[in-house]
Design a protein around this motif. Structure first.
Motif, PDB file in Angstrom:
ATOM      1  N   LYS A  21      39.327  30.806  50.603  1.00  0.00           N
ATOM      2  CA  LYS A  21      39.019  30.280  51.941  1.00  0.00           C
ATOM      3  C   LYS A  21      37.784  30.943  52.562  1.00  0.00           C
ATOM      4  N   LEU A  22      37.273  32.004  51.929  1.00  0.00           N
ATOM      5  CA  LEU A  22      36.088  32.674  52.485  1.00  0.00           C
ATOM      6  C   LEU A  22      34.874  31.754  52.378  1.00  0.00           C
ATOM      7  N   PRO A  23      33.967  31.818  53.358  1.00  0.00           N
ATOM      8  CA  PRO A  23      32.742  31.021  53.243  1.00  0.00           C
ATOM      9  C   PRO A  23      31.912  31.491  52.041  1.00  0.00           C
ATOM     10  N   ASP A  24      31.175  30.577  51.437  1.00  0.00           N
ATOM     11  CA  ASP A  24      30.419  30.897  50.226  1.00  0.00           C
ATOM     12  C   ASP A  24      29.374  31.989  50.449  1.00  0.00           C
ATOM     13  N   ASN A  25      28.917  32.166  51.691  1.00  0.00           N
ATOM     14  CA  ASN A  25      27.901  33.183  51.955  1.00  0.00           C
ATOM     15  C   ASN A  25      28.506  34.557  52.254  1.00  0.00           C
ATOM     16  N   ASP A  26      29.844  34.673  52.176  1.00  0.00           N
ATOM     17  CA  ASP A  26      30.489  35.968  52.390  1.00  0.00           C
ATOM     18  C   ASP A  26      30.198  36.863  51.183  1.00  0.00           C
ATOM     19  N   PRO A  27      29.598  38.052  51.396  1.00  0.00           N
ATOM     20  CA  PRO A  27      29.211  38.907  50.262  1.00  0.00           C
ATOM     21  C   PRO A  27      30.403  39.383  49.430  1.00  0.00           C
ATOM     22  N   GLN A  28      31.590  39.296  50.005  1.00  0.00           N
ATOM     23  CA  GLN A  28      32.799  39.731  49.284  1.00  0.00           C
ATOM     24  C   GLN A  28      33.354  38.628  48.388  1.00  0.00           C
ATOM     25  N   LYS A  29      32.925  37.378  48.619  1.00  0.00           N
ATOM     26  CA  LYS A  29      33.606  36.249  47.981  1.00  0.00           C
ATOM     27  C   LYS A  29      33.604  36.316  46.459  1.00  0.00           C
ATOM     28  N   SER A  30      32.459  36.597  45.840  1.00  0.00           N
ATOM     29  CA  SER A  30      32.407  36.557  44.379  1.00  0.00           C
ATOM     30  C   SER A  30      33.331  37.601  43.762  1.00  0.00           C
ATOM     31  N   VAL A  31      33.449  38.764  44.418  1.00  0.00           N
ATOM     32  CA  VAL A  31      34.322  39.828  43.905  1.00  0.00           C
ATOM     33  C   VAL A  31      35.789  39.418  43.992  1.00  0.00           C
ATOM     34  N   VAL A  32      36.216  38.930  45.154  1.00  0.00           N
ATOM     35  CA  VAL A  32      37.647  38.618  45.316  1.00  0.00           C
ATOM     36  C   VAL A  32      38.051  37.375  44.527  1.00  0.00           C
ATOM     37  N   VAL A  33      37.173  36.386  44.462  1.00  0.00           N
ATOM     38  CA  VAL A  33      37.482  35.196  43.665  1.00  0.00           C
ATOM     39  C   VAL A  33      37.510  35.558  42.178  1.00  0.00           C
ATOM     40  N   GLY A  34      36.562  36.392  41.751  1.00  0.00           N
ATOM     41  CA  GLY A  34      36.515  36.834  40.354  1.00  0.00           C
ATOM     42  C   GLY A  34      37.769  37.578  39.954  1.00  0.00           C
ATOM     43  N   TYR A  35      38.207  38.522  40.799  1.00  0.00           N
ATOM     44  CA  TYR A  35      39.429  39.278  40.511  1.00  0.00           C
ATOM     45  C   TYR A  35      40.652  38.359  40.511  1.00  0.00           C
ATOM     46  N   LYS A  36      40.748  37.509  41.527  1.00  0.00           N
ATOM     47  CA  LYS A  36      41.898  36.595  41.639  1.00  0.00           C
ATOM     48  C   LYS A  36      42.027  35.742  40.374  1.00  0.00           C
ATOM     49  N   ARG A  37      40.910  35.155  39.930  1.00  0.00           N
ATOM     50  CA  ARG A  37      40.951  34.270  38.754  1.00  0.00           C
ATOM     51  C   ARG A  37      41.311  35.039  37.491  1.00  0.00           C
ATOM     52  N   ALA A  38      40.694  36.210  37.314  1.00  0.00           N
ATOM     53  CA  ALA A  38      40.961  37.017  36.112  1.00  0.00           C
ATOM     54  C   ALA A  38      42.420  37.468  36.071  1.00  0.00           C
ATOM     55  N   TYR A  39      42.924  37.941  37.214  1.00  0.00           N
ATOM     56  CA  TYR A  39      44.297  38.441  37.273  1.00  0.00           C
ATOM     57  C   TYR A  39      45.295  37.313  37.037  1.00  0.00           C
ATOM     58  N   GLU A  40      45.085  36.189  37.717  1.00  0.00           N
ATOM     59  CA  GLU A  40      46.055  35.090  37.616  1.00  0.00           C
ATOM     60  C   GLU A  40      46.038  34.459  36.227  1.00  0.00           C
ATOM     61  N   ALA A  41      44.857  34.416  35.605  1.00  0.00           N
ATOM     62  CA  ALA A  41      44.756  33.883  34.251  1.00  0.00           C
ATOM     63  C   ALA A  41      45.465  34.799  33.247  1.00  0.00           C
ATOM     64  N   ALA A  42      45.311  36.109  33.436  1.00  0.00           N
ATOM     65  CA  ALA A  42      45.876  37.075  32.484  1.00  0.00           C
ATOM     66  C   ALA A  42      47.379  37.262  32.654  1.00  0.00           C
ATOM     67  N   THR A  43      47.872  37.131  33.892  1.00  0.00           N
ATOM     68  CA  THR A  43      49.274  37.490  34.160  1.00  0.00           C
ATOM     69  C   THR A  43      50.150  36.296  34.518  1.00  0.00           C
ATOM     70  N   ASN A  44      49.515  35.169  34.824  1.00  0.00           N
ATOM     71  CA  ASN A  44      50.251  33.979  35.261  1.00  0.00           C
ATOM     72  C   ASN A  44      51.118  34.261  36.491  1.00  0.00           C
ATOM     73  N   SER A  45      50.664  35.173  37.347  1.00  0.00           N
ATOM     74  CA  SER A  45      51.367  35.413  38.607  1.00  0.00           C
ATOM     75  C   SER A  45      50.351  35.572  39.734  1.00  0.00           C
ATOM     76  N   PRO A  46      50.791  35.334  40.980  1.00  0.00           N
ATOM     77  CA  PRO A  46      49.831  35.328  42.084  1.00  0.00           C
ATOM     78  C   PRO A  46      49.256  36.717  42.350  1.00  0.00           C
ATOM     79  N   VAL A  47      48.023  36.743  42.806  1.00  0.00           N
ATOM     80  CA  VAL A  47      47.341  37.987  43.122  1.00  0.00           C
ATOM     81  C   VAL A  47      47.984  38.633  44.353  1.00  0.00           C
ATOM     82  N   SER A  48      47.915  39.965  44.421  1.00  0.00           N
ATOM     83  CA  SER A  48      48.366  40.695  45.616  1.00  0.00           C
ATOM     84  C   SER A  48      47.298  41.727  45.971  1.00  0.00           C
TER      85      SER A  48
END
Length: 336
Positions: free
Chosen positions: A257-284
Protein backbone atom coordinates in the motif's frame (compact mmCIF):
# COMPACT_ATOMS: atom_id res chain seq x y z
CA UNK A 1 36.50 -23.58 3.46
CA UNK A 2 36.46 -21.01 6.27
CA UNK A 3 33.05 -20.15 7.65
CA UNK A 4 31.81 -17.19 9.64
CA UNK A 5 29.58 -18.41 12.46
CA UNK A 6 26.50 -16.34 13.28
CA UNK A 7 24.66 -17.29 16.48
CA UNK A 8 20.93 -17.00 17.15
CA UNK A 9 18.88 -17.67 20.29
CA UNK A 10 15.20 -17.37 19.37
CA UNK A 11 11.81 -18.23 20.88
CA UNK A 12 10.87 -20.60 18.04
CA UNK A 13 8.40 -22.48 20.26
CA UNK A 14 6.45 -21.43 23.36
CA UNK A 15 4.43 -18.29 24.10
CA UNK A 16 6.53 -16.05 21.79
CA UNK A 17 6.65 -18.54 18.90
CA UNK A 18 4.81 -16.26 16.49
CA UNK A 19 7.72 -13.84 16.94
CA UNK A 20 10.55 -16.36 17.04
CA UNK A 21 9.46 -18.70 14.25
CA UNK A 22 9.42 -16.05 11.48
CA UNK A 23 12.74 -14.71 12.82
CA UNK A 24 14.36 -18.15 12.43
CA UNK A 25 12.87 -18.70 8.97
CA UNK A 26 14.03 -15.26 7.83
CA UNK A 27 17.60 -15.88 8.94
CA UNK A 28 17.61 -19.26 7.18
CA UNK A 29 16.17 -17.91 3.91
CA UNK A 30 18.62 -15.02 3.68
CA UNK A 31 21.73 -16.86 4.88
CA UNK A 32 21.04 -19.54 2.23
CA UNK A 33 20.71 -16.77 -0.36
CA UNK A 34 23.93 -15.03 0.77
CA UNK A 35 25.83 -18.33 0.69
CA UNK A 36 24.48 -19.20 -2.75
CA UNK A 37 26.03 -15.94 -3.96
CA UNK A 38 29.42 -16.81 -2.44
CA UNK A 39 29.02 -15.65 1.16
CA UNK A 40 30.56 -12.54 2.72
CA UNK A 41 34.16 -11.53 1.97
CA UNK A 42 34.60 -14.96 0.36
CA UNK A 43 33.43 -16.85 3.46
CA UNK A 44 30.16 -18.76 3.82
CA UNK A 45 27.97 -17.90 6.79
CA UNK A 46 27.07 -20.70 9.20
CA UNK A 47 23.92 -20.09 11.26
CA UNK A 48 23.86 -21.72 14.71
CA UNK A 49 20.30 -21.50 16.12
CA UNK A 50 18.98 -22.46 19.54
CA UNK A 51 15.31 -22.35 20.61
CA UNK A 52 14.86 -20.94 24.13
CA UNK A 53 11.12 -21.78 24.15
CA UNK A 54 10.45 -18.31 25.56
CA UNK A 55 12.45 -19.10 28.72
CA UNK A 56 15.09 -16.57 29.81
CA UNK A 57 17.10 -19.20 31.72
CA UNK A 58 17.32 -21.36 28.58
CA UNK A 59 18.42 -18.27 26.66
CA UNK A 60 21.32 -17.73 29.08
CA UNK A 61 22.41 -21.36 28.74
CA UNK A 62 22.38 -21.17 24.92
CA UNK A 63 24.19 -17.83 24.94
CA UNK A 64 27.00 -19.45 26.94
CA UNK A 65 27.12 -22.31 24.42
CA UNK A 66 27.33 -19.89 21.46
CA UNK A 67 30.22 -18.06 23.13
CA UNK A 68 32.22 -20.95 24.60
CA UNK A 69 31.56 -23.89 22.27
CA UNK A 70 30.35 -22.50 18.95
CA UNK A 71 32.68 -19.48 19.07
CA UNK A 72 30.36 -17.23 17.04
CA UNK A 73 31.59 -13.98 15.50
CA UNK A 74 28.28 -12.25 16.26
CA UNK A 75 24.82 -12.92 17.60
CA UNK A 76 21.37 -12.12 16.17
CA UNK A 77 18.40 -12.87 18.36
CA UNK A 78 16.80 -12.51 21.67
CA UNK A 79 13.19 -12.70 20.50
CA UNK A 80 11.82 -11.33 23.77
CA UNK A 81 12.94 -8.57 26.09
CA UNK A 82 13.24 -11.05 28.97
CA UNK A 83 15.54 -13.38 27.04
CA UNK A 84 17.59 -10.47 25.71
CA UNK A 85 18.16 -8.93 29.15
CA UNK A 86 19.23 -12.36 30.47
CA UNK A 87 21.85 -12.74 27.70
CA UNK A 88 23.28 -9.21 27.60
CA UNK A 89 25.84 -9.65 30.43
CA UNK A 90 27.30 -12.75 28.74
CA UNK A 91 27.89 -11.11 25.35
CA UNK A 92 29.17 -7.94 26.99
CA UNK A 93 31.71 -9.95 29.00
CA UNK A 94 32.73 -12.06 25.99
CA UNK A 95 33.05 -9.04 23.70
CA UNK A 96 30.78 -10.38 20.95
CA UNK A 97 28.35 -8.10 19.06
CA UNK A 98 24.70 -8.85 19.91
CA UNK A 99 21.86 -7.56 17.70
CA UNK A 100 18.62 -8.01 19.65
CA UNK A 101 15.18 -8.41 18.06
CA UNK A 102 13.24 -7.33 21.17
CA UNK A 103 11.24 -4.22 21.97
CA UNK A 104 12.14 -2.67 25.32
CA UNK A 105 14.21 0.49 25.44
CA UNK A 106 16.40 -0.72 28.34
CA UNK A 107 18.15 -3.07 25.89
CA UNK A 108 19.90 -0.02 24.40
CA UNK A 109 19.50 2.62 27.13
CA UNK A 110 21.93 3.07 28.75
CA UNK A 111 24.15 2.23 25.76
CA UNK A 112 26.17 -0.96 26.16
CA UNK A 113 29.27 -1.40 24.07
CA UNK A 114 28.35 -4.72 22.40
CA UNK A 115 24.53 -4.56 22.25
CA UNK A 116 22.34 -3.17 19.44
CA UNK A 117 18.70 -3.69 18.45
CA UNK A 118 16.51 -3.37 15.36
CA UNK A 119 12.81 -2.99 16.37
CA UNK A 120 11.31 0.34 17.34
CA UNK A 121 11.49 0.88 21.08
CA UNK A 122 8.47 0.72 23.38
CA UNK A 123 9.05 4.42 24.13
CA UNK A 124 8.65 5.25 20.41
CA UNK A 125 5.47 3.15 20.35
CA UNK A 126 3.96 5.06 23.30
CA UNK A 127 4.82 8.38 21.69
CA UNK A 128 3.19 7.36 18.38
CA UNK A 129 0.03 6.14 20.13
CA UNK A 130 -0.17 9.32 22.21
CA UNK A 131 0.23 11.50 19.11
CA UNK A 132 -2.71 9.66 17.50
CA UNK A 133 -4.80 10.04 20.67
CA UNK A 134 -4.12 13.77 20.72
CA UNK A 135 -5.20 14.09 17.08
CA UNK A 136 -8.50 12.48 18.09
CA UNK A 137 -8.86 14.65 21.24
CA UNK A 138 -8.65 11.59 23.50
CA UNK A 139 -6.51 12.54 26.49
CA UNK A 140 -7.68 10.42 29.45
CA UNK A 141 -6.77 6.77 29.12
CA UNK A 142 -6.45 3.41 30.87
CA UNK A 143 -3.62 0.88 30.54
CA UNK A 144 -3.97 -2.89 30.68
CA UNK A 145 -0.45 -4.34 30.55
CA UNK A 146 1.12 -7.78 30.39
CA UNK A 147 3.44 -8.56 33.29
CA UNK A 148 6.13 -9.94 30.93
CA UNK A 149 9.35 -7.91 30.55
CA UNK A 150 8.12 -6.14 27.39
CA UNK A 151 4.66 -5.37 28.83
CA UNK A 152 6.18 -3.97 32.03
CA UNK A 153 8.74 -1.90 30.15
CA UNK A 154 6.23 -0.43 27.69
CA UNK A 155 3.88 0.36 30.57
CA UNK A 156 6.72 2.22 32.33
CA UNK A 157 7.60 4.11 29.12
CA UNK A 158 3.96 5.12 28.52
CA UNK A 159 3.69 6.38 32.11
CA UNK A 160 6.97 8.30 31.71
CA UNK A 161 6.10 10.04 28.42
CA UNK A 162 2.37 10.66 29.15
CA UNK A 163 2.73 14.04 30.91
CA UNK A 164 4.82 15.56 28.11
CA UNK A 165 2.32 14.21 25.55
CA UNK A 166 -0.60 15.77 27.43
CA UNK A 167 -2.11 12.38 28.28
CA UNK A 168 -3.61 11.47 31.67
CA UNK A 169 -3.52 7.81 32.76
CA UNK A 170 -6.65 7.49 34.88
CA UNK A 171 -6.60 3.75 35.57
CA UNK A 172 -4.28 0.74 35.27
CA UNK A 173 -4.74 -3.02 35.14
CA UNK A 174 -2.34 -5.93 34.50
CA UNK A 175 -2.57 -9.60 33.50
CA UNK A 176 -0.15 -12.54 33.67
CA UNK A 177 1.30 -14.36 30.64
CA UNK A 178 -0.85 -17.46 31.30
CA UNK A 179 -4.14 -15.67 32.06
CA UNK A 180 -6.92 -16.82 29.73
CA UNK A 181 -9.59 -14.27 30.69
CA UNK A 182 -9.15 -10.52 31.27
CA UNK A 183 -12.86 -9.80 31.86
CA UNK A 184 -12.46 -8.70 35.53
CA UNK A 185 -9.72 -6.16 34.68
CA UNK A 186 -11.63 -4.85 31.65
CA UNK A 187 -14.85 -4.58 33.70
CA UNK A 188 -12.96 -2.29 36.10
CA UNK A 189 -11.88 -0.17 33.13
CA UNK A 190 -15.40 -0.10 31.66
CA UNK A 191 -16.73 1.25 34.99
CA UNK A 192 -14.42 4.29 34.80
CA UNK A 193 -16.55 6.89 33.02
CA UNK A 194 -13.64 9.29 32.40
CA UNK A 195 -11.61 6.81 30.32
CA UNK A 196 -11.61 7.81 26.62
CA UNK A 197 -9.27 5.13 25.24
CA UNK A 198 -7.38 2.01 26.35
CA UNK A 199 -3.80 0.92 25.55
CA UNK A 200 -2.66 -2.71 25.89
CA UNK A 201 1.15 -3.09 26.13
CA UNK A 202 1.97 -6.75 25.52
CA UNK A 203 2.71 -9.53 23.04
CA UNK A 204 1.71 -13.12 22.35
CA UNK A 205 -1.78 -14.46 23.14
CA UNK A 206 -2.59 -11.94 25.89
CA UNK A 207 -3.50 -8.98 23.67
CA UNK A 208 -5.78 -11.21 21.53
CA UNK A 209 -7.64 -12.31 24.67
CA UNK A 210 -7.88 -8.69 25.83
CA UNK A 211 -9.29 -7.73 22.42
CA UNK A 212 -11.93 -10.50 22.44
CA UNK A 213 -12.98 -9.77 26.04
CA UNK A 214 -13.11 -6.04 25.21
CA UNK A 215 -15.72 -6.66 22.50
CA UNK A 216 -17.64 -9.19 24.63
CA UNK A 217 -18.02 -6.54 27.33
CA UNK A 218 -19.22 -4.02 24.75
CA UNK A 219 -16.58 -1.44 25.62
CA UNK A 220 -16.92 1.28 22.99
CA UNK A 221 -13.90 3.55 23.59
CA UNK A 222 -10.95 3.02 21.18
CA UNK A 223 -8.52 0.18 21.90
CA UNK A 224 -4.83 0.53 21.01
CA UNK A 225 -2.34 -2.33 20.74
CA UNK A 226 1.47 -2.20 20.62
CA UNK A 227 3.95 -3.24 17.95
CA UNK A 228 4.22 -6.47 19.98
CA UNK A 229 1.24 -7.84 18.00
CA UNK A 230 2.14 -6.58 14.52
CA UNK A 231 1.25 -9.76 12.61
CA UNK A 232 -1.62 -11.60 10.91
CA UNK A 233 -1.57 -14.11 13.78
CA UNK A 234 -2.90 -11.48 16.19
CA UNK A 235 -5.79 -10.78 13.82
CA UNK A 236 -6.48 -14.52 13.49
CA UNK A 237 -6.41 -15.02 17.28
CA UNK A 238 -8.60 -11.99 17.97
CA UNK A 239 -10.98 -12.65 15.05
CA UNK A 240 -13.80 -10.18 14.41
CA UNK A 241 -12.94 -8.43 17.68
CA UNK A 242 -9.79 -7.03 16.02
CA UNK A 243 -11.92 -4.75 13.80
CA UNK A 244 -11.33 -1.15 14.80
CA UNK A 245 -8.23 -1.83 16.91
CA UNK A 246 -5.39 0.59 16.21
CA UNK A 247 -1.76 -0.44 16.52
CA UNK A 248 1.67 0.97 15.87
CA UNK A 249 3.73 -1.03 13.39
CA UNK A 250 6.47 -0.76 10.82
CA UNK A 251 5.47 -0.01 7.22
CA UNK A 252 6.34 -3.61 6.30
CA UNK A 253 2.80 -4.73 7.19
CA UNK A 254 1.37 -2.42 4.52
CA UNK A 255 4.22 -2.89 2.02
CA UNK A 256 2.01 -3.08 -1.06
CA UNK A 257 0.00 0.00 0.00
CA UNK A 258 3.03 2.33 0.19
CA UNK A 259 3.30 4.89 -2.60
CA UNK A 260 5.83 3.92 -5.28
CA UNK A 261 8.02 6.93 -4.44
CA UNK A 262 8.42 5.82 -0.80
CA UNK A 263 12.16 5.05 -0.35
CA UNK A 264 11.27 2.12 1.92
CA UNK A 265 8.95 0.44 -0.59
CA UNK A 266 11.45 -1.66 -2.55
CA UNK A 267 12.96 -3.06 0.67
CA UNK A 268 9.67 -4.03 2.33
CA UNK A 269 8.08 -5.39 -0.84
CA UNK A 270 11.27 -7.34 -1.61
CA UNK A 271 11.37 -8.89 1.86
CA UNK A 272 7.63 -9.62 1.88
CA UNK A 273 7.79 -11.43 -1.48
CA UNK A 274 10.94 -13.40 -0.63
CA UNK A 275 9.64 -14.46 2.79
CA UNK A 276 6.15 -15.41 1.60
CA UNK A 277 7.52 -17.33 -1.38
CA UNK A 278 9.99 -19.27 0.78
CA UNK A 279 7.70 -20.00 3.74
CA UNK A 280 4.18 -19.88 2.30
CA UNK A 281 3.08 -17.85 5.33
CA UNK A 282 2.27 -14.17 5.80
CA UNK A 283 5.02 -11.71 6.64
CA UNK A 284 5.27 -10.24 10.16
CA UNK A 285 7.25 -7.33 11.54
CA UNK A 286 9.08 -9.84 13.77
CA UNK A 287 10.70 -11.60 10.82
CA UNK A 288 11.48 -8.10 9.58
CA UNK A 289 13.51 -7.41 12.75
CA UNK A 290 15.67 -10.44 11.88
CA UNK A 291 16.04 -9.29 8.25
CA UNK A 292 17.22 -5.89 9.47
CA UNK A 293 19.64 -7.31 12.06
CA UNK A 294 21.17 -9.83 9.64
CA UNK A 295 21.63 -7.26 6.89
CA UNK A 296 23.13 -4.68 9.26
CA UNK A 297 25.51 -7.40 10.44
CA UNK A 298 26.46 -8.55 6.92
CA UNK A 299 27.02 -4.94 5.85
CA UNK A 300 29.27 -4.44 8.90
CA UNK A 301 31.29 -7.61 8.22
CA UNK A 302 31.83 -6.42 4.63
CA UNK A 303 32.96 -2.96 5.74
CA UNK A 304 35.19 -4.38 8.50
CA UNK A 305 36.58 -6.90 5.97
CA UNK A 306 37.10 -9.09 9.04
CA UNK A 307 35.47 -11.72 11.23
CA UNK A 308 37.03 -10.23 14.37
CA UNK A 309 34.12 -9.47 16.75
CA UNK A 310 35.63 -6.13 17.81
CA UNK A 311 36.04 -4.93 14.23
CA UNK A 312 32.49 -6.09 13.41
CA UNK A 313 31.18 -4.22 16.47
CA UNK A 314 32.94 -1.02 15.44
CA UNK A 315 31.48 -1.31 11.92
CA UNK A 316 27.93 -1.94 13.23
CA UNK A 317 28.22 1.25 15.27
CA UNK A 318 29.12 3.18 12.10
CA UNK A 319 25.97 1.98 10.26
CA UNK A 320 24.40 4.98 8.50
CA UNK A 321 21.51 5.30 6.07
CA UNK A 322 20.70 1.58 6.22
CA UNK A 323 17.17 1.08 4.83
CA UNK A 324 15.46 -1.77 6.64
CA UNK A 325 11.94 -3.08 7.14
CA UNK A 326 11.61 -0.84 10.22
CA UNK A 327 12.87 2.27 8.43
CA UNK A 328 16.26 4.00 8.16
CA UNK A 329 18.89 2.94 10.69
CA UNK A 330 21.70 5.24 11.83
CA UNK A 331 23.85 3.88 14.66
CA UNK A 332 26.19 6.07 16.72
CA UNK A 333 28.27 5.53 19.87
CA UNK A 334 25.42 7.26 21.75
CA UNK A 335 22.52 5.39 20.08
CA UNK A 336 22.44 1.62 19.47
Amino acid sequence: SAQTKIGAVLSVTGPASFLGDPEKRTLEVYIDEINAKGGVNGQKLQLVVYDDGGDANNARTFATRLIEEDKVAAMVGGTTTGATLAMIPLFEEAGIPFLSLAGAIQIVEPVRKWVFKTPHTDKMACEKIFADLKRRNLTTIALISGTDAFGKSMRDQCVAVAPKAGITIAHEETYGPRDSDMTPQLTNIRNKAEVQAVINPGFGQGPAIVTRNYRQLGITVPLYQSHGVASKQFIELAGEAANGVRLVAAALLVADKLPDNDPQKSVVVGYKRAYEAATNSPVSTFGGHAYDALNILVDAIKRANSTDPKKIRDAIEKTTGFMGTAGVVNMTPADH
